[in-house]
Design a protein around this motif. Structure first.
Motif, PDB file in Angstrom:
ATOM      1  N   TYR A   1      36.511  36.540  10.760  1.00 33.74           N
ATOM      2  CA  TYR A   1      36.703  35.241  11.385  1.00 33.74           C
ATOM      3  C   TYR A   1      36.288  35.319  12.847  1.00 33.74           C
ATOM      4  CZ  TYR A   1      41.147  37.291  12.951  1.00 33.74           C
ATOM      5  OH  TYR A   1      42.099  38.106  13.496  1.00 33.74           O
ATOM      6  N   ASN A   2      35.912  34.159  13.386  1.00 29.22           N
ATOM      7  CA  ASN A   2      35.445  34.120  14.761  1.00 29.22           C
ATOM      8  C   ASN A   2      36.619  34.220  15.725  1.00 29.22           C
ATOM      9  OD1 ASN A   2      36.566  31.550  14.664  1.00 29.22           O
ATOM     10  ND2 ASN A   2      34.687  30.486  15.195  1.00 29.22           N
TER      11      ASN A   2
ATOM     12  N   ASP B   1      37.961  32.218  17.741  1.00 27.96           N
ATOM     13  CA  ASP B   1      38.867  31.073  17.801  1.00 27.96           C
ATOM     14  C   ASP B   1      39.623  30.857  16.495  1.00 27.96           C
ATOM     15  OD1 ASP B   1      37.823  30.577  20.341  1.00 27.96           O
ATOM     16  OD2 ASP B   1      36.277  29.239  19.547  1.00 27.96           O
ATOM     17  N   GLY B   2      39.273  31.598  15.460  1.00 25.68           N
ATOM     18  CA  GLY B   2      39.890  31.416  14.154  1.00 25.68           C
ATOM     19  C   GLY B   2      39.497  30.107  13.492  1.00 25.68           C
ATOM     20  N   THR B   3      38.331  29.571  13.885  1.00 21.35           N
ATOM     21  CA  THR B   3      37.878  28.299  13.327  1.00 21.35           C
ATOM     22  C   THR B   3      36.797  28.483  12.275  1.00 21.35           C
ATOM     23  OG1 THR B   3      36.280  28.065  15.130  1.00 21.35           O
ATOM     24  CG2 THR B   3      38.438  26.998  15.420  1.00 21.35           C
ATOM     25  N   ARG B   4      36.298  29.684  12.120  1.00 26.51           N
ATOM     26  CA  ARG B   4      35.248  29.959  11.137  1.00 26.51           C
ATOM     27  C   ARG B   4      35.548  31.264  10.424  1.00 26.51           C
ATOM     28  NH1 ARG B   4      29.573  31.981  11.512  1.00 26.51           N
ATOM     29  NH2 ARG B   4      28.754  31.453   9.481  1.00 26.51           N
TER      30      ARG B   4
ATOM     31  N   ASN C   1      31.038  33.812  17.521  1.00 29.23           N
ATOM     32  CA  ASN C   1      31.272  32.539  18.202  1.00 29.23           C
ATOM     33  C   ASN C   1      30.093  31.585  18.047  1.00 29.23           C
ATOM     34  OD1 ASN C   1      29.487  33.914  19.766  1.00 29.23           O
ATOM     35  ND2 ASN C   1      30.677  33.860  21.645  1.00 29.23           N
TER      36      ASN C   1
END
Length: 146
Positions: A42-43, A45-48, A135
């Motif tokens: 995961y990236n 930011d935890g968004t991907r 990112n």
């Protein structure tokens, strides 16, 4: 020296994790020998999130897929060969694996393989940019540019 298959698999898995970590991904190997993906990343930011299947080979051999192409899953496939000396990585999409798979039929049993000339191509070799940075949005190279 011949490596045991478990050691070969470990080297390939952790090599892929190392390379993904260098690209800024937070990487977690999944349970060993479980069906499914081998790595969740995961990236920052935890968004991907991405799921990765890793296939490790001691040399430039065919990649066994199994008796069905339905086992081809995840967002990316990473084939790591020559693990004991100079690992080489090949980054493919699952749909490319399915499209390039060789079907074998022996004694009524079907098996699928990814032949070396199918995965060992310039567009897949060390093509970490296809996955992208932790990112960034992943970059992909289509199998057929048209």
């Amino acid at each position: 020296m011949k490596l045991e298959s478990q050691i070969t698999g470990n080297i390939g898995l952790y090599f892929a994790c190392y390379k993904l970590s260098r690209l800024g991904w937070n990487v977690m190997p999944t349970a060993r020998n479980a069906r499914g993906i081998d790595v969740v990343a995961y990236n920052k930011d935890g968004t991907r999130f991405i799921g990765v299947q890793v296939k490790a080979l001691s040399k430039r051999n065919p990649v066994p897929i199994g008796g069905s192409l339905e086992k081809v899953m995840g967002d990316f496939w990473i084939v790591v060969n020559n693990v004991a000396k100079e690992p080489g990585a090949f980054i493919l999409l699952p749909e490319e694996v399915r499209a390039l798979a060789h079907r074998g039929d022996k004694d009524g049993r079907v098996s699928y393989w990814l032949q070396p000339n199918a995965y060992d191509r310039p567009e897949f070799r060390d093509a970490w940019q296809r996955i992208g940075h932790g990112n960034d949005i992943a970059l992909t190279i289509p199998l057929d540019p048209e």
